[in-house]
Enzyme design. Structure first.
Site, short mmCIF file in Angstrom:
data_model
loop_
_atom_site.label_atom_id
_atom_site.label_comp_id
_atom_site.label_asym_id
_atom_site.label_seq_id
_atom_site.Cartn_x
_atom_site.Cartn_y
_atom_site.Cartn_z
N SER A 125 49.83 77.21 -34.31
CA SER A 125 49.28 76.89 -35.63
C SER A 125 47.97 77.57 -35.97
O SER A 125 47.00 76.91 -36.36
CB SER A 125 49.11 75.37 -35.78
OG SER A 125 50.33 74.76 -35.71
N ASP A 175 50.98 70.07 -38.27
CA ASP A 175 50.00 71.04 -37.75
C ASP A 175 48.62 70.81 -38.35
O ASP A 175 47.61 70.79 -37.64
CB ASP A 175 50.46 72.47 -38.08
CG ASP A 175 51.84 72.77 -37.53
OD1 ASP A 175 52.33 71.97 -36.71
OD2 ASP A 175 52.42 73.80 -37.93
C1 GLA Z 1 55.97 74.22 -37.76
C2 GLA Z 1 55.61 73.44 -39.02
C3 GLA Z 1 55.44 71.96 -38.72
C4 GLA Z 1 56.63 71.41 -37.93
C5 GLA Z 1 56.97 72.32 -36.76
C6 GLA Z 1 58.24 71.89 -36.05
O1 GLA Z 1 54.92 74.22 -36.86
O2 GLA Z 1 54.42 73.93 -39.59
O3 GLA Z 1 55.23 71.24 -39.90
O4 GLA Z 1 57.73 71.24 -38.78
O5 GLA Z 1 57.12 73.67 -37.15
O6 GLA Z 1 58.07 70.65 -35.47
#
Ligand code: GLA
Length: 391
Positions: A125, A175
Protein backbone atom coordinates in the site's frame (compact mmCIF):
# COMPACT_ATOMS: atom_id res chain seq x y z
CA UNK A 1 16.12 9.16 3.80
CA UNK A 2 16.51 10.42 7.36
CA UNK A 3 14.77 13.64 8.38
CA UNK A 4 17.92 15.72 8.23
CA UNK A 5 18.55 14.59 4.65
CA UNK A 6 14.92 15.14 3.78
CA UNK A 7 15.00 18.65 5.21
CA UNK A 8 18.22 19.44 3.30
CA UNK A 9 16.74 18.13 0.09
CA UNK A 10 13.54 20.09 0.68
CA UNK A 11 15.49 23.29 1.28
CA UNK A 12 17.64 22.73 -1.78
CA UNK A 13 14.46 22.48 -3.87
CA UNK A 14 12.30 25.12 -2.25
CA UNK A 15 14.61 27.37 -0.22
CA UNK A 16 15.49 27.59 3.48
CA UNK A 17 12.87 27.99 6.22
CA UNK A 18 10.49 26.05 8.42
CA UNK A 19 9.55 22.53 7.21
CA UNK A 20 6.90 20.20 8.66
CA UNK A 21 6.88 16.41 8.28
CA UNK A 22 3.81 14.22 7.92
CA UNK A 23 4.19 10.48 8.08
CA UNK A 24 1.81 7.64 7.15
CA UNK A 25 2.38 3.90 7.07
CA UNK A 26 2.42 1.13 4.51
CA UNK A 27 0.47 -1.88 5.76
CA UNK A 28 0.52 -5.63 5.85
CA UNK A 29 -2.77 -7.48 6.06
CA UNK A 30 -2.58 -10.52 8.35
CA UNK A 31 -5.87 -12.03 7.24
CA UNK A 32 -9.19 -10.94 5.76
CA UNK A 33 -8.30 -10.55 2.08
CA UNK A 34 -10.62 -9.21 -0.58
CA UNK A 35 -13.46 -8.81 1.87
CA UNK A 36 -13.18 -5.14 2.88
CA UNK A 37 -15.36 -4.09 -0.06
CA UNK A 38 -17.91 -6.74 0.97
CA UNK A 39 -18.26 -5.29 4.48
CA UNK A 40 -16.14 -7.97 6.12
CA UNK A 41 -13.72 -7.85 9.05
CA UNK A 42 -10.03 -7.38 8.24
CA UNK A 43 -6.85 -7.56 10.32
CA UNK A 44 -4.16 -5.28 8.89
CA UNK A 45 -1.24 -3.66 10.70
CA UNK A 46 0.81 -0.52 9.95
CA UNK A 47 4.45 -0.96 8.98
CA UNK A 48 7.69 0.90 9.45
CA UNK A 49 7.84 1.20 5.66
CA UNK A 50 6.34 4.64 5.32
CA UNK A 51 5.66 7.75 3.32
CA UNK A 52 6.88 11.03 4.77
CA UNK A 53 5.71 14.28 3.22
CA UNK A 54 7.92 17.28 3.99
CA UNK A 55 5.92 20.45 3.44
CA UNK A 56 5.70 24.18 3.84
CA UNK A 57 2.79 26.52 3.14
CA UNK A 58 3.01 29.01 0.31
CA UNK A 59 1.21 32.31 0.02
CA UNK A 60 -0.43 31.56 -3.33
CA UNK A 61 -2.73 28.85 -4.74
CA UNK A 62 -0.05 26.57 -6.09
CA UNK A 63 0.91 23.12 -4.79
CA UNK A 64 4.36 22.07 -5.98
CA UNK A 65 5.37 18.46 -5.50
CA UNK A 66 8.58 16.52 -5.90
CA UNK A 67 9.76 13.08 -4.78
CA UNK A 68 12.97 11.66 -3.38
CA UNK A 69 12.65 8.31 -5.12
CA UNK A 70 11.62 9.28 -8.65
CA UNK A 71 12.62 12.10 -10.88
CA UNK A 72 9.16 13.52 -11.46
CA UNK A 73 7.46 16.67 -10.25
CA UNK A 74 3.97 18.12 -10.51
CA UNK A 75 2.35 21.47 -9.98
CA UNK A 76 -1.31 21.95 -9.07
CA UNK A 77 -3.47 25.03 -9.01
CA UNK A 78 -5.88 24.60 -6.11
CA UNK A 79 -8.62 26.28 -8.11
CA UNK A 80 -8.34 23.69 -10.87
CA UNK A 81 -8.01 20.52 -8.85
CA UNK A 82 -10.45 18.63 -11.03
CA UNK A 83 -8.00 18.60 -13.93
CA UNK A 84 -5.11 16.46 -12.72
CA UNK A 85 -6.53 12.96 -13.03
CA UNK A 86 -4.04 11.81 -15.62
CA UNK A 87 -0.74 13.05 -14.27
CA UNK A 88 2.22 10.74 -14.74
CA UNK A 89 2.91 11.27 -11.06
CA UNK A 90 0.99 13.18 -8.41
CA UNK A 91 -2.61 12.27 -9.13
CA UNK A 92 -3.04 10.57 -5.73
CA UNK A 93 -2.11 13.84 -4.04
CA UNK A 94 -4.25 15.86 -6.46
CA UNK A 95 -7.16 13.52 -5.71
CA UNK A 96 -6.74 14.00 -1.98
CA UNK A 97 -6.63 17.78 -2.37
CA UNK A 98 -9.71 17.69 -4.63
CA UNK A 99 -11.75 15.49 -2.31
CA UNK A 100 -10.76 17.47 0.79
CA UNK A 101 -11.60 20.78 -0.82
CA UNK A 102 -15.01 19.41 -1.77
CA UNK A 103 -15.43 18.28 1.83
CA UNK A 104 -14.87 21.84 3.05
CA UNK A 105 -11.23 21.81 4.11
CA UNK A 106 -9.27 24.99 3.60
CA UNK A 107 -6.78 23.68 1.03
CA UNK A 108 -3.83 26.04 0.76
CA UNK A 109 -0.90 26.26 -1.63
CA UNK A 110 2.24 24.54 -0.40
CA UNK A 111 5.52 22.95 -1.42
CA UNK A 112 5.86 19.23 -0.82
CA UNK A 113 8.62 16.68 -1.02
CA UNK A 114 7.43 13.07 -0.88
CA UNK A 115 9.73 10.41 0.56
CA UNK A 116 8.08 7.01 0.22
CA UNK A 117 9.93 3.91 1.40
CA UNK A 118 6.98 1.58 0.83
CA UNK A 119 8.13 -0.35 -2.25
CA UNK A 120 5.90 0.48 -5.18
CA UNK A 121 3.87 -2.45 -6.48
CA UNK A 122 4.68 -4.55 -3.41
CA UNK A 123 1.12 -4.93 -2.20
CA UNK A 124 2.08 -3.04 0.96
CA UNK A 125 0.00 0.00 0.00
CA UNK A 126 2.41 2.66 -1.10
CA UNK A 127 -0.53 4.53 -2.62
CA UNK A 128 -2.48 4.57 0.65
CA UNK A 129 0.62 5.80 2.50
CA UNK A 130 1.04 8.65 0.01
CA UNK A 131 -2.63 9.57 0.17
CA UNK A 132 -2.87 9.52 3.95
CA UNK A 133 0.38 11.46 4.52
CA UNK A 134 -0.84 14.05 2.00
CA UNK A 135 -4.28 14.23 3.64
CA UNK A 136 -2.66 14.72 7.05
CA UNK A 137 -0.57 17.56 5.64
CA UNK A 138 -3.53 19.34 4.02
CA UNK A 139 -5.59 18.85 7.16
CA UNK A 140 -2.86 20.38 9.35
CA UNK A 141 -2.50 23.39 7.05
CA UNK A 142 -6.26 23.79 6.87
CA UNK A 143 -6.48 23.77 10.69
CA UNK A 144 -3.65 26.29 10.92
CA UNK A 145 -5.71 28.60 8.73
CA UNK A 146 -8.68 28.23 11.05
CA UNK A 147 -10.35 25.64 8.77
CA UNK A 148 -11.42 22.05 9.33
CA UNK A 149 -9.10 19.39 10.76
CA UNK A 150 -9.59 15.67 10.08
CA UNK A 151 -9.52 12.89 12.68
CA UNK A 152 -7.43 9.88 11.64
CA UNK A 153 -10.47 7.84 10.66
CA UNK A 154 -11.58 10.68 8.42
CA UNK A 155 -8.16 10.88 6.79
CA UNK A 156 -8.65 7.25 5.81
CA UNK A 157 -12.10 7.80 4.36
CA UNK A 158 -11.03 10.90 2.40
CA UNK A 159 -8.01 9.06 1.01
CA UNK A 160 -10.13 6.14 -0.10
CA UNK A 161 -12.58 8.54 -1.74
CA UNK A 162 -9.69 10.12 -3.63
CA UNK A 163 -8.49 6.75 -4.85
CA UNK A 164 -12.00 5.64 -5.85
CA UNK A 165 -13.44 8.72 -7.44
CA UNK A 166 -10.36 10.57 -8.64
CA UNK A 167 -7.81 7.88 -9.48
CA UNK A 168 -10.36 5.32 -10.67
CA UNK A 169 -9.21 2.48 -8.43
CA UNK A 170 -12.20 0.93 -6.77
CA UNK A 171 -10.35 -0.15 -3.61
CA UNK A 172 -11.91 -0.82 -0.22
CA UNK A 173 -11.13 1.04 3.01
CA UNK A 174 -8.61 -1.36 4.55
CA UNK A 175 -5.31 0.10 3.32
CA UNK A 176 -6.04 3.73 4.07
CA UNK A 177 -7.49 2.82 7.45
CA UNK A 178 -4.41 0.86 8.48
CA UNK A 179 -2.14 3.58 7.14
CA UNK A 180 -3.93 6.24 9.19
CA UNK A 181 -5.08 4.44 12.34
CA UNK A 182 -2.45 1.74 12.92
CA UNK A 183 -0.90 1.32 16.36
CA UNK A 184 2.57 0.18 17.31
CA UNK A 185 2.66 -3.54 18.15
CA UNK A 186 -1.00 -4.03 17.24
CA UNK A 187 -3.12 -5.21 14.38
CA UNK A 188 -6.43 -3.47 13.75
CA UNK A 189 -9.56 -5.56 13.72
CA UNK A 190 -11.69 -3.38 11.48
CA UNK A 191 -15.32 -3.95 10.65
CA UNK A 192 -15.44 -2.57 7.11
CA UNK A 193 -19.23 -2.25 7.13
CA UNK A 194 -19.39 0.07 10.16
CA UNK A 195 -15.75 1.23 10.46
CA UNK A 196 -15.79 0.21 14.11
CA UNK A 197 -12.43 -1.10 15.13
CA UNK A 198 -10.37 -2.40 17.99
CA UNK A 199 -6.68 -3.05 18.38
CA UNK A 200 -5.44 -6.61 18.72
CA UNK A 201 -1.98 -6.92 20.31
CA UNK A 202 0.26 -8.92 17.99
CA UNK A 203 1.93 -11.44 20.17
CA UNK A 204 3.16 -14.50 18.33
CA UNK A 205 5.15 -15.95 21.22
CA UNK A 206 8.17 -17.82 19.87
CA UNK A 207 7.22 -16.89 16.32
CA UNK A 208 7.40 -13.78 14.25
CA UNK A 209 5.85 -12.35 11.16
CA UNK A 210 7.93 -12.43 7.99
CA UNK A 211 7.01 -10.35 4.96
CA UNK A 212 8.58 -11.35 1.65
CA UNK A 213 8.18 -9.51 -1.64
CA UNK A 214 7.78 -11.83 -4.63
CA UNK A 215 9.04 -8.96 -6.80
CA UNK A 216 6.37 -9.84 -9.28
CA UNK A 217 4.83 -6.38 -9.62
CA UNK A 218 1.10 -6.10 -9.29
CA UNK A 219 -1.28 -3.42 -10.37
CA UNK A 220 -4.79 -3.12 -9.06
CA UNK A 221 -5.98 -1.34 -12.18
CA UNK A 222 -4.58 -3.91 -14.57
CA UNK A 223 -5.43 -6.85 -12.40
CA UNK A 224 -8.82 -8.36 -11.99
CA UNK A 225 -9.61 -6.30 -8.92
CA UNK A 226 -12.61 -4.45 -10.29
CA UNK A 227 -13.90 -7.63 -11.92
CA UNK A 228 -13.86 -9.41 -8.55
CA UNK A 229 -15.75 -6.55 -6.95
CA UNK A 230 -18.41 -6.83 -9.66
CA UNK A 231 -18.70 -10.58 -9.13
CA UNK A 232 -19.25 -9.99 -5.42
CA UNK A 233 -21.95 -7.44 -6.18
CA UNK A 234 -23.68 -9.96 -8.42
CA UNK A 235 -23.50 -12.59 -5.69
CA UNK A 236 -24.88 -10.15 -3.14
CA UNK A 237 -27.74 -9.08 -5.43
CA UNK A 238 -28.83 -12.67 -6.00
CA UNK A 239 -28.48 -13.71 -2.37
CA UNK A 240 -30.34 -10.65 -1.10
CA UNK A 241 -33.47 -11.82 -2.92
CA UNK A 242 -33.46 -14.97 -0.80
CA UNK A 243 -31.92 -13.54 2.36
CA UNK A 244 -33.52 -10.11 2.80
CA UNK A 245 -31.84 -9.54 6.19
CA UNK A 246 -28.34 -9.27 4.70
CA UNK A 247 -26.87 -5.80 4.19
CA UNK A 248 -23.61 -6.95 2.58
CA UNK A 249 -22.03 -10.18 1.36
CA UNK A 250 -20.11 -10.50 4.62
CA UNK A 251 -23.42 -10.94 6.48
CA UNK A 252 -23.97 -14.33 4.83
CA UNK A 253 -22.92 -17.39 6.83
CA UNK A 254 -21.42 -20.44 5.17
CA UNK A 255 -24.52 -22.51 6.05
CA UNK A 256 -26.75 -19.93 4.36
CA UNK A 257 -24.50 -19.85 1.32
CA UNK A 258 -24.53 -23.60 1.01
CA UNK A 259 -28.33 -23.65 1.07
CA UNK A 260 -28.45 -21.01 -1.70
CA UNK A 261 -25.74 -22.60 -3.84
CA UNK A 262 -28.20 -23.39 -6.65
CA UNK A 263 -28.94 -19.72 -7.38
CA UNK A 264 -25.28 -18.80 -7.97
CA UNK A 265 -23.41 -19.91 -11.07
CA UNK A 266 -20.03 -21.66 -10.69
CA UNK A 267 -17.59 -18.75 -10.55
CA UNK A 268 -19.96 -16.45 -8.69
CA UNK A 269 -20.50 -19.12 -6.09
CA UNK A 270 -16.73 -19.60 -5.72
CA UNK A 271 -16.19 -15.87 -5.17
CA UNK A 272 -18.93 -15.75 -2.56
CA UNK A 273 -17.54 -18.85 -0.91
CA UNK A 274 -14.18 -17.14 -0.52
CA UNK A 275 -15.72 -14.02 0.99
CA UNK A 276 -17.95 -15.88 3.42
CA UNK A 277 -15.29 -18.31 4.63
CA UNK A 278 -12.60 -15.61 4.81
CA UNK A 279 -14.84 -13.56 7.12
CA UNK A 280 -15.15 -16.58 9.37
CA UNK A 281 -11.39 -17.16 9.28
CA UNK A 282 -10.72 -13.62 10.48
CA UNK A 283 -12.87 -14.14 13.54
CA UNK A 284 -11.13 -17.43 14.30
CA UNK A 285 -7.68 -15.93 13.68
CA UNK A 286 -8.28 -13.12 16.15
CA UNK A 287 -9.41 -15.63 18.77
CA UNK A 288 -6.35 -17.77 18.03
CA UNK A 289 -4.04 -14.79 18.41
CA UNK A 290 -5.70 -13.73 21.65
CA UNK A 291 -5.43 -17.20 23.15
CA UNK A 292 -1.85 -17.70 21.93
CA UNK A 293 -2.76 -20.55 19.57
CA UNK A 294 -0.25 -19.58 16.92
CA UNK A 295 -0.44 -22.97 15.19
CA UNK A 296 -4.12 -22.43 14.51
CA UNK A 297 -3.37 -18.88 13.37
CA UNK A 298 -0.83 -20.28 10.91
CA UNK A 299 -3.26 -22.88 9.60
CA UNK A 300 -5.80 -20.16 8.98
CA UNK A 301 -3.22 -18.25 6.92
CA UNK A 302 -2.75 -21.36 4.80
CA UNK A 303 -6.50 -21.81 4.37
CA UNK A 304 -6.85 -18.18 3.42
CA UNK A 305 -4.25 -18.53 0.69
CA UNK A 306 -5.86 -21.69 -0.62
CA UNK A 307 -9.21 -19.96 -0.88
CA UNK A 308 -7.67 -16.91 -2.60
CA UNK A 309 -6.00 -19.28 -5.05
CA UNK A 310 -8.82 -21.70 -5.78
CA UNK A 311 -12.03 -19.78 -5.14
CA UNK A 312 -11.05 -16.18 -5.70
CA UNK A 313 -8.27 -16.74 -8.25
CA UNK A 314 -6.12 -13.74 -7.34
CA UNK A 315 -2.80 -15.38 -6.45
CA UNK A 316 -0.84 -16.35 -9.58
CA UNK A 317 2.04 -18.76 -9.90
CA UNK A 318 4.64 -16.57 -8.18
CA UNK A 319 2.65 -16.07 -4.97
CA UNK A 320 1.71 -19.74 -5.01
CA UNK A 321 5.35 -20.76 -5.40
CA UNK A 322 6.49 -18.41 -2.65
CA UNK A 323 3.89 -19.58 -0.15
CA UNK A 324 4.50 -23.23 -1.04
CA UNK A 325 8.22 -22.79 -0.45
CA UNK A 326 7.38 -21.16 2.89
CA UNK A 327 4.97 -23.90 3.97
CA UNK A 328 7.44 -26.65 3.16
CA UNK A 329 9.96 -25.16 5.60
CA UNK A 330 9.98 -26.85 8.98
CA UNK A 331 9.38 -23.99 11.41
CA UNK A 332 6.89 -22.08 9.26
CA UNK A 333 3.41 -22.25 10.77
CA UNK A 334 1.56 -20.71 7.84
CA UNK A 335 1.91 -18.46 4.84
CA UNK A 336 -0.35 -16.49 2.53
CA UNK A 337 -0.38 -13.68 0.01
CA UNK A 338 -1.17 -10.25 1.43
CA UNK A 339 -2.90 -7.34 -0.31
CA UNK A 340 -4.57 -7.29 -3.69
CA UNK A 341 -2.69 -10.28 -5.12
CA UNK A 342 -1.36 -11.22 -8.58
CA UNK A 343 2.09 -10.34 -7.26
CA UNK A 344 3.39 -8.33 -4.34
CA UNK A 345 4.10 -9.78 -0.90
CA UNK A 346 3.45 -12.80 1.24
CA UNK A 347 3.17 -12.94 5.00
CA UNK A 348 4.32 -15.95 7.00
CA UNK A 349 4.51 -16.91 10.66
CA UNK A 350 7.88 -18.45 11.44
CA UNK A 351 9.68 -19.67 14.54
CA UNK A 352 11.95 -16.82 15.62
CA UNK A 353 15.20 -18.75 15.79
CA UNK A 354 14.68 -20.13 12.28
CA UNK A 355 13.84 -16.92 10.47
CA UNK A 356 17.25 -16.43 8.86
CA UNK A 357 17.34 -19.97 7.48
CA UNK A 358 13.74 -19.63 6.43
CA UNK A 359 14.38 -16.52 4.36
CA UNK A 360 17.48 -18.00 2.73
CA UNK A 361 15.80 -21.29 1.85
CA UNK A 362 12.49 -19.83 0.69
CA UNK A 363 14.14 -17.19 -1.50
CA UNK A 364 16.41 -19.83 -3.08
CA UNK A 365 13.53 -22.27 -3.76
CA UNK A 366 11.43 -19.47 -5.16
CA UNK A 367 14.17 -18.25 -7.45
CA UNK A 368 14.66 -21.76 -8.79
CA UNK A 369 10.94 -22.09 -9.44
CA UNK A 370 10.17 -18.68 -10.94
CA UNK A 371 13.40 -16.87 -11.76
CA UNK A 372 12.45 -13.90 -9.54
CA UNK A 373 14.62 -12.62 -6.69
CA UNK A 374 12.44 -12.29 -3.61
CA UNK A 375 13.26 -9.75 -0.90
CA UNK A 376 12.48 -9.99 2.80
CA UNK A 377 11.56 -6.89 4.83
CA UNK A 378 12.17 -6.48 8.50
CA UNK A 379 8.67 -5.85 9.77
CA UNK A 380 8.15 -3.58 12.72
CA UNK A 381 4.49 -2.96 13.42
CA UNK A 382 4.20 0.78 13.84
CA UNK A 383 1.84 3.68 14.39
CA UNK A 384 -0.36 4.89 11.58
CA UNK A 385 -0.31 8.56 10.58
CA UNK A 386 1.28 11.33 12.64
CA UNK A 387 3.14 14.57 12.30
CA UNK A 388 6.80 14.18 13.19
CA UNK A 389 7.46 17.00 15.60
CA UNK A 390 10.91 16.34 17.06
CA UNK A 391 13.39 16.94 14.24
C1 GLA B 1 -6.09 -3.85 -2.12
C2 GLA B 1 -7.21 -2.84 -1.83
C3 GLA B 1 -7.86 -3.12 -0.48
C4 GLA B 1 -8.25 -4.59 -0.35
C5 GLA B 1 -7.10 -5.50 -0.75
C6 GLA B 1 -7.50 -6.96 -0.77
O1 GLA B 1 -5.03 -3.67 -1.24
O2 GLA B 1 -6.71 -1.52 -1.84
O3 GLA B 1 -8.96 -2.27 -0.29
O4 GLA B 1 -9.40 -4.86 -1.09
O5 GLA B 1 -6.58 -5.17 -2.02
O6 GLA B 1 -7.83 -7.39 0.50
Amino acid sequence: MNLKELKDKFESLYGAGEVRFFSAAGRVNLIGEHIDYCGGPVLPAALNLRCVVAARKRTDNIVRMAATTIDLTAELDINKLDSYRNLRWGSYQAGVAFVMKEAGFDIVGCDMLVDCTVPFGSGLSSSAAIEVATALCFSAFSAENGGKKAAKEELAVLSQMAENSYCGVNCGIMDQFASACGKKGNAILLNCATLEYEYAPMDFGDCELVVINSNKPHSLVDSKYNERRKECEIAFGLLKKRLPHITCLADVTSEELEKQANILSGKIYDRALHVVTECERVVRAVEAMKSGDIRLFGRLLNESHRSLRDNYEVTGKELDALTEAARSFDGCLGSRMTGGGFGGCTVSVVEKDKVKDFVRKVCADYKKETGYDAVCYETVISDGAFEITAV
